[in-house]
Design a protein around this motif. Structure first.
Motif, PDB file in Angstrom:
ATOM      1  N   LEU A   1       0.839  -1.197   0.000  1.00  0.00           N
ATOM      2  CA  LEU A   1       0.000   0.000   0.000  1.00  0.00           C
ATOM      3  C   LEU A   1       0.873   1.246   0.000  1.00  0.00           C
ATOM      4  O   LEU A   1       1.989   1.237   0.539  1.00  0.00           O
ATOM      5  N   ASP A   2       0.345   2.302  -0.567  1.00  0.00           N
ATOM      6  CA  ASP A   2       1.035   3.587  -0.583  1.00  0.00           C
ATOM      7  C   ASP A   2       0.271   4.569   0.294  1.00  0.00           C
ATOM      8  O   ASP A   2      -0.954   4.732   0.142  1.00  0.00           O
ATOM      9  N   ALA A   3       0.993   5.235   1.208  1.00  0.00           N
ATOM     10  CA  ALA A   3       0.341   6.108   2.173  1.00  0.00           C
ATOM     11  C   ALA A   3      -0.415   7.236   1.498  1.00  0.00           C
ATOM     12  O   ALA A   3      -1.539   7.586   1.901  1.00  0.00           O
ATOM     13  N   THR A   4       0.152   7.822   0.454  1.00  0.00           N
ATOM     14  CA  THR A   4      -0.519   8.938  -0.229  1.00  0.00           C
ATOM     15  C   THR A   4      -1.813   8.476  -0.864  1.00  0.00           C
ATOM     16  O   THR A   4      -2.861   9.145  -0.769  1.00  0.00           O
ATOM     17  N   ASP A   5      -1.782   7.308  -1.514  1.00  0.00           N
ATOM     18  CA  ASP A   5      -2.992   6.771  -2.144  1.00  0.00           C
ATOM     19  C   ASP A   5      -4.048   6.428  -1.096  1.00  0.00           C
ATOM     20  O   ASP A   5      -5.248   6.696  -1.294  1.00  0.00           O
ATOM     21  N   VAL A   6      -3.595   5.838   0.015  1.00  0.00           N
ATOM     22  CA  VAL A   6      -4.544   5.468   1.080  1.00  0.00           C
ATOM     23  C   VAL A   6      -5.192   6.714   1.668  1.00  0.00           C
ATOM     24  O   VAL A   6      -6.415   6.746   1.907  1.00  0.00           O
ATOM     25  N   GLN A   7      -4.410   7.757   1.902  1.00  0.00           N
ATOM     26  CA  GLN A   7      -4.956   8.989   2.444  1.00  0.00           C
ATOM     27  C   GLN A   7      -5.984   9.592   1.496  1.00  0.00           C
ATOM     28  O   GLN A   7      -7.068  10.031   1.918  1.00  0.00           O
ATOM     29  N   ALA A   8      -5.688   9.602   0.235  1.00  0.00           N
ATOM     30  CA  ALA A   8      -6.599  10.187  -0.740  1.00  0.00           C
ATOM     31  C   ALA A   8      -7.882   9.382  -0.875  1.00  0.00           C
ATOM     32  O   ALA A   8      -8.978   9.949  -1.008  1.00  0.00           O
ATOM     33  N   ALA A   9      -7.766   8.069  -0.828  1.00  0.00           N
ATOM     34  CA  ALA A   9      -8.928   7.218  -1.072  1.00  0.00           C
ATOM     35  C   ALA A   9      -9.796   7.024   0.168  1.00  0.00           C
ATOM     36  O   ALA A   9     -11.025   6.931   0.063  1.00  0.00           O
ATOM     37  N   HIS A  10      -9.175   6.982   1.342  1.00  0.00           N
ATOM     38  CA  HIS A  10      -9.923   6.581   2.549  1.00  0.00           C
ATOM     39  C   HIS A  10     -10.015   7.678   3.604  1.00  0.00           C
ATOM     40  O   HIS A  10     -10.859   7.581   4.505  1.00  0.00           O
ATOM     41  N   GLU A  11      -9.167   8.687   3.530  1.00  0.00           N
ATOM     42  CA  GLU A  11      -9.152   9.772   4.504  1.00  0.00           C
ATOM     43  C   GLU A  11      -9.274   9.255   5.938  1.00  0.00           C
ATOM     44  O   GLU A  11     -10.209   9.597   6.675  1.00  0.00           O
ATOM     45  N   PRO A  12      -8.337   8.397   6.360  1.00  0.00           N
ATOM     46  CA  PRO A  12      -8.432   7.817   7.710  1.00  0.00           C
ATOM     47  C   PRO A  12      -8.370   8.897   8.785  1.00  0.00           C
ATOM     48  O   PRO A  12      -7.606   9.857   8.684  1.00  0.00           O
ATOM     49  N   SER A  13      -9.185   8.708   9.820  1.00  0.00           N
ATOM     50  CA  SER A  13      -9.255   9.688  10.905  1.00  0.00           C
ATOM     51  C   SER A  13      -8.135   9.456  11.901  1.00  0.00           C
ATOM     52  O   SER A  13      -7.796   8.314  12.239  1.00  0.00           O
ATOM     53  N   GLY A  14      -7.589  10.552  12.394  1.00  0.00           N
ATOM     54  CA  GLY A  14      -6.586  10.483  13.448  1.00  0.00           C
ATOM     55  C   GLY A  14      -7.169  10.641  14.836  1.00  0.00           C
ATOM     56  O   GLY A  14      -6.424  10.677  15.818  1.00  0.00           O
ATOM     57  N   GLU A  15      -8.498  10.733  14.941  1.00  0.00           N
ATOM     58  CA  GLU A  15      -9.114  10.862  16.261  1.00  0.00           C
ATOM     59  C   GLU A  15      -8.853   9.600  17.076  1.00  0.00           C
ATOM     60  O   GLU A  15      -8.859   8.490  16.536  1.00  0.00           O
ATOM     61  N   PRO A  16      -8.619   9.744  18.384  1.00  0.00           N
ATOM     62  CA  PRO A  16      -8.246   8.583  19.186  1.00  0.00           C
ATOM     63  C   PRO A  16      -9.299   7.479  19.147  1.00  0.00           C
ATOM     64  O   PRO A  16     -10.475   7.722  19.425  1.00  0.00           O
ATOM     65  N   GLY A  17      -8.862   6.292  18.744  1.00  0.00           N
ATOM     66  CA  GLY A  17      -9.751   5.143  18.698  1.00  0.00           C
ATOM     67  C   GLY A  17     -10.485   4.954  17.391  1.00  0.00           C
ATOM     68  O   GLY A  17     -11.142   3.931  17.196  1.00  0.00           O
ATOM     69  N   ALA A  18     -10.385   5.917  16.471  1.00  0.00           N
ATOM     70  CA  ALA A  18     -11.011   5.738  15.158  1.00  0.00           C
ATOM     71  C   ALA A  18     -10.247   4.671  14.383  1.00  0.00           C
ATOM     72  O   ALA A  18      -9.014   4.645  14.382  1.00  0.00           O
ATOM     73  N   VAL A  19     -10.956   3.769  13.731  1.00  0.00           N
ATOM     74  CA  VAL A  19     -10.316   2.690  12.989  1.00  0.00           C
ATOM     75  C   VAL A  19     -10.849   2.670  11.558  1.00  0.00           C
ATOM     76  O   VAL A  19     -12.056   2.645  11.336  1.00  0.00           O
ATOM     77  N   THR A  20      -9.927   2.692  10.596  1.00  0.00           N
ATOM     78  CA  THR A  20     -10.260   2.515   9.179  1.00  0.00           C
ATOM     79  C   THR A  20      -9.718   1.167   8.748  1.00  0.00           C
ATOM     80  O   THR A  20      -8.517   0.899   8.860  1.00  0.00           O
ATOM     81  N   ARG A  21     -10.598   0.286   8.264  1.00  0.00           N
ATOM     82  CA  ARG A  21     -10.214  -1.064   7.867  1.00  0.00           C
ATOM     83  C   ARG A  21      -9.917  -1.108   6.364  1.00  0.00           C
ATOM     84  O   ARG A  21     -10.715  -0.634   5.557  1.00  0.00           O
ATOM     85  N   LEU A  22      -8.799  -1.724   6.036  1.00  0.00           N
ATOM     86  CA  LEU A  22      -8.443  -1.935   4.637  1.00  0.00           C
ATOM     87  C   LEU A  22      -8.248  -3.432   4.408  1.00  0.00           C
ATOM     88  O   LEU A  22      -7.165  -3.980   4.673  1.00  0.00           O
ATOM     89  N   PRO A  23      -9.266  -4.150   3.923  1.00  0.00           N
ATOM     90  CA  PRO A  23      -9.100  -5.586   3.640  1.00  0.00           C
ATOM     91  C   PRO A  23      -8.133  -5.777   2.472  1.00  0.00           C
ATOM     92  O   PRO A  23      -8.134  -5.004   1.503  1.00  0.00           O
ATOM     93  N   LEU A  24      -7.310  -6.797   2.567  1.00  0.00           N
ATOM     94  CA  LEU A  24      -6.349  -7.106   1.522  1.00  0.00           C
ATOM     95  C   LEU A  24      -6.711  -8.425   0.845  1.00  0.00           C
ATOM     96  O   LEU A  24      -7.455  -9.251   1.394  1.00  0.00           O
ATOM     97  N   VAL A  25      -6.169  -8.634  -0.341  1.00  0.00           N
ATOM     98  CA  VAL A  25      -6.488  -9.841  -1.108  1.00  0.00           C
ATOM     99  C   VAL A  25      -5.887 -11.048  -0.401  1.00  0.00           C
ATOM    100  O   VAL A  25      -4.671 -11.088  -0.144  1.00  0.00           O
ATOM    101  N   PRO A  26      -6.692 -12.050  -0.040  1.00  0.00           N
ATOM    102  CA  PRO A  26      -6.168 -13.220   0.677  1.00  0.00           C
ATOM    103  C   PRO A  26      -5.085 -13.923  -0.133  1.00  0.00           C
ATOM    104  O   PRO A  26      -5.203 -14.100  -1.342  1.00  0.00           O
ATOM    105  N   GLY A  27      -4.020 -14.297   0.587  1.00  0.00           N
ATOM    106  CA  GLY A  27      -2.962 -15.077  -0.029  1.00  0.00           C
ATOM    107  C   GLY A  27      -1.935 -14.280  -0.797  1.00  0.00           C
ATOM    108  O   GLY A  27      -0.891 -14.822  -1.188  1.00  0.00           O
TER     109      GLY A  27
END
Length: 506
Positions: A59-85
């Motif tokens: 994964l690329d941090a810049t792409d992830v930030q642009a696509a998912h805008e993960p929150s930095g608030e304490p306890g916020a969780v953004t899930r990114l499932p990956l392709v199994p195997g």
């Protein structure tokens, strides 16, 4: 799932790896592996640790930030499932750390612990945390993964299992993390005991649990039966427990560190152990009884703390006293206006049978003062609704006979996230406990309000000249929600606080 023992809650296997993240993941099975990486306020930055770790799983941090805008608030969780195997992890958890202070890290850890329930492996990659911050994150993960037991058959089973393995990658200190897990497990034990139904949990049952924990931890344990209590004059315990078919008990547990001498500090902890509280003849309304199986939380906390002192090898002598009784309604129940003789000979006029906790506690405090010679005497109890009204469910009042003791406990509360607020022992209110027929009334006979303060003033009558502190956890000892570090039911509030305080004392 096999039924776990209440005294040995299911917990994760923990390890600390200073290796590069890629090397750690290469050693692990990715099939059911969660990788947690931090997000600070403002999101993923190109210069952050996460930006260096995400490429390990493609994964690329810049792409992830642009696509998912993960929150930095304490306890916020953004899930990114990956392709199994195809990747070194099954799911990436982008967890908000806020400002990365201990409170924020506990929230972040709790979110990860919850996300990991029932999963095989959680890898947490974080750097730059000091010892207090590391402990906070670890406690959060452990307590977030905990679930209260349920009775669906003859045995207790957890609602779900915590993540099987936790691997900490980065600048973690193994000893700091191990001690944090021990403190969290003490909280779990206290919670487990608090939610046991009261048709199982009576004074004799609690005494049996104390014996079991004492044997496992290498503690000296003494139990007073009803006959012992009567022959030695524990009138408070006998009065409160007199209406129940299950008689009262007093339990003493002692942690004696190796090499202890007469100069080794000695702390006595007293815990309220009302295994169910109907209110007695001053009976509670139905809704007021629903949570009363947790009215022995103080004794559960003391039991768990003394056992953890042995696990932490604290060089402090610690004695726990569990004042155990069931406050029931029957023809032998004690009555309003009774005068009872407490341990040590003081007489008490009963103003309300639903203020029973301070009665059993007074017996134990008087015994500790007379026979145990503590340097510090401390009690913890779900004692008054007034404490909950005053401070709600986020912090508890602490009363102490000197400012240094109060300050040390408040500091331990801040460090552990179990917050205390100093309350005064207002001398102007003491007159309200005067009785015309006994040495003291156990509730304020003259209306002055301040129910938590007058309860503390009553307890002070039985501690002699000892340094003494009282924690009224009626508000924080129970939770109505399942969120963050908390689960619905008993919270175990005070276990980590007291262990932190004792560690600092050591």
């Amino acid at each position: 799932m096999p039924a776990p023992e209440l005294l040995d809650p299911p917990s994760s296997s923990w390890s600390v790896r200073p290796d590069a993240l890629a090397d750690v993941l290469a050693d692990l099975d990715p099939t059911d592996l969660l990788l947690a990486v931090p997000v600070h306020r403002g999101g993923l930055r190109a210069d952050s640790d996460a930006a260096g770790w995400l490429p390990v799983v493609g994964l690329d941090a810049t792409d992830v930030q642009a696509a998912h805008e993960p929150s930095g608030e304490p306890g916020a969780v953004t899930r990114l499932p990956l392709v199994p195997g195809e990747r070194a992890a099954r799911t990436v958890l982008l967890v908000g750390l806020g400002d990365a202070g201990p409170a924020d890290l506990r929230s972040a850890g709790a979110a990860l612990g919850r996300a990991g329930r029932g999963r095989a492996h959680l890898v947490v990659a974080v750097t730059g945390l000091d010892a207090q911050a590391q402990a906070a994150l670890v406690e959060g993960i452990a307590l977030g993964g905990y679930t209260s037991p349920r009775w669906r058959g003859p045995d207790a089973t957890p609602s779900s299992a915590p993540v099987a393995e936790v691997t900490l990658v980065g600048t973690f200190d193994e000893v700091t993390c191990r001690r944090a897990v021990t403190r969290a497990r003490a909280t779990m034990v206290a919670r487990n005991l608090a939610v046991v139904p009261s048709n199982t949990k009576n004074p004799a049952w609690m005494a049996a649990q104390a014996r079991t924990i004492g044997r496992r931890a290498g503690l000296d344990v003494k139990v007073w039966t009803e006959r012992d209590l009567r022959s030695e004059g524990f009138g408070g315990l006998l009065a409160v427990g007199g209406g129940s078919a299950t008689p009262p008990r007093l339990v003493q547990l002692s942690h004696e560190p190796a090499g202890a001498t007469s100069s080794t500090p000695h702390v006595v902890l007293v815990g309220k152990g009302i295994t169910f509280d109907t209110g007695g003849l001053d009976i509670k309304p139905a809704e007021g009884m629903l949570a009363m199986k947790t009215d022995m939380s103080g004794s559960a906390i003391v039991l768990a703390v003394v056992a953890a002192c042995a696990a932490l090898d604290l060089p402090v002598r610690v004695t726990g006293l569990l004042a155990l009784a069931e406050n029931a309604v029957s023809g032998s129940a004690y009555r309003p206006s009774d005068v009872i003789t407490m341990y040590g000979g003081r007489t008490v006029e009963i103003g309300n049978t639903d203020a029973e906790g301070r009665i059993v506690m007074a017996d134990a405090l008087a015994y500790a003062d007379a026979h145990l010679a503590p340097d510090v005497l401390l009690d913890i109890a779900t004692l008054t609704g007034a404490a909950r009204v005053a401070l709600g469910r986020s912090m508890a009042p602490v009363y102490a006979t000197d400012d240094a003791l109060s300050d040390a406990l408040v500091a331990a509360g801040r460090a552990s996230g179990e917050l205390l607020w100093p309350f005064p022992l207002v001398e102007d209110y003491r007159f309200a406990l005067d009785s015309v027929v006994a040495d003291v009334n156990h509730i304020a006979g003259t209306p002055v309000g301040a129910g938590s303060i007058t309860a503390a003033l009553f307890l002070r009558e039985f501690v002699g000249e000892r340094r003494w502190a009282h924690l009224d956890i009626a508000g924080v000892g129970r939770s109505d929600v399942d969120r963050g570090l908390l689960t619905k039911g008993g919270t175990g509030f005070g276990a980590r606080l007291l262990l932190t305080w004792l560690e600092e004392m050591a």
